[in-house]
Enzyme design. Structure first.
Site, PDB file in Angstrom:
ATOM      1  N   HIS A  69      37.772   2.278 105.952  1.00  0.00           N
ATOM      2  CA  HIS A  69      36.865   4.022 106.425  1.00  0.00           C
ATOM      3  C   HIS A  69      38.739   4.313 107.308  1.00  0.00           C
ATOM      4  CE1 HIS A  69      35.451   2.750 110.577  1.00  0.00           C
ATOM      5  NE2 HIS A  69      35.476   1.482 109.936  1.00  0.00           N
ATOM      6  N   CYS A  70      37.904   5.500 107.537  1.00  0.00           N
ATOM      7  CA  CYS A  70      38.350   5.926 108.667  1.00  0.00           C
ATOM      8  C   CYS A  70      37.326   7.197 110.146  1.00  0.00           C
ATOM      9  CB  CYS A  70      40.161   7.456 108.726  1.00  0.00           C
ATOM     10  SG  CYS A  70      39.620   8.554 107.569  1.00  0.00           S
ATOM     11  N   ALA A  71      37.395   8.128 110.359  1.00  0.00           N
ATOM     12  CA  ALA A  71      36.539   8.719 111.352  1.00  0.00           C
ATOM     13  C   ALA A  71      35.426   9.057 109.887  1.00  0.00           C
ATOM     14  CB  ALA A  71      36.882  10.239 111.729  1.00  0.00           C
TER      15      ALA A  71
ATOM     16  N   PHE B  45      33.217   7.024 109.857  1.00  0.00           N
ATOM     17  CA  PHE B  45      32.874   6.318 110.795  1.00  0.00           C
ATOM     18  C   PHE B  45      31.678   6.997 111.476  1.00  0.00           C
ATOM     19  CE2 PHE B  45      31.905   4.877 115.760  1.00  0.00           C
ATOM     20  CZ  PHE B  45      31.701   4.132 115.236  1.00  0.00           C
TER      21      PHE B  45
END
Length: 144
Positions: free
Chosen positions: A72-74, A121
């Site tokens: 995952h990222c933002a 996130f």
């Protein structure tokens, strides 16, 4: 190899399962760069997205025993899916090539489930902002 999607609620159930352990039964791979500093999912491994291509060989060997990887990222719109794709394509190519340096890892990699956290996130924070066990090093002011 492709990757699947997993929701914050689904990942939360996995993390809260007392029979499961981060780094053994699953691992969250957080590919955010400097934005990792504002807080993260407990037990997450931070591999900035710009390092993924250079580190994928070592990661595949290091993480071969972990049956579930969640990238995952933002927001999981660009960096997270791209990193999951780089990783899964690398693993697929290794398995197809019968690369001798991977003969001990290939059977495990073949079974590995690769997922991307839907909403990244941001989604995680929205789901678990009131649960201190589900956030590490969190700066609530940054995410509010």
């Amino acid at each position: 190899m492709n990757f699947t999607r997993i929701t914050a609620a689904e990942l939360g159930k996995l993390i809260k399962d007392p029979t499961k352990k981060s780094g053994t039964d699953y691992l969250v791979v957080d590919v955010r760069d400097s934005d990792y500093e504002g807080g993260h999912i407990p037990g997450a491994l931070n591999v900035p997205s710009y390092e993924m291509r250079d580190r994928v060989d070592g990661l595949a060997k290091e993480l071969s025993d972990v049956p579930i990887l969640v990238f995952h990222c933002a927001l999981s719109q660009v960096r997270g899916p791209k990193s999951a794709r780089i990783y899964s394509e690398y693993v697929y190519n290794v398995i197809q090539s019968n690369n001798k340096s991977f003969e001990n890892y290939a059977p495990k990699l073949r079974e590995q489930q690769i997922s991307v956290l839907t909403g990244g996130f941001s989604s995680w924070y929205n789901q678990f902002k009131n649960d201190p066990e589900m956030l590490e090093d969190i700066d609530h002011d940054l995410w509010s």
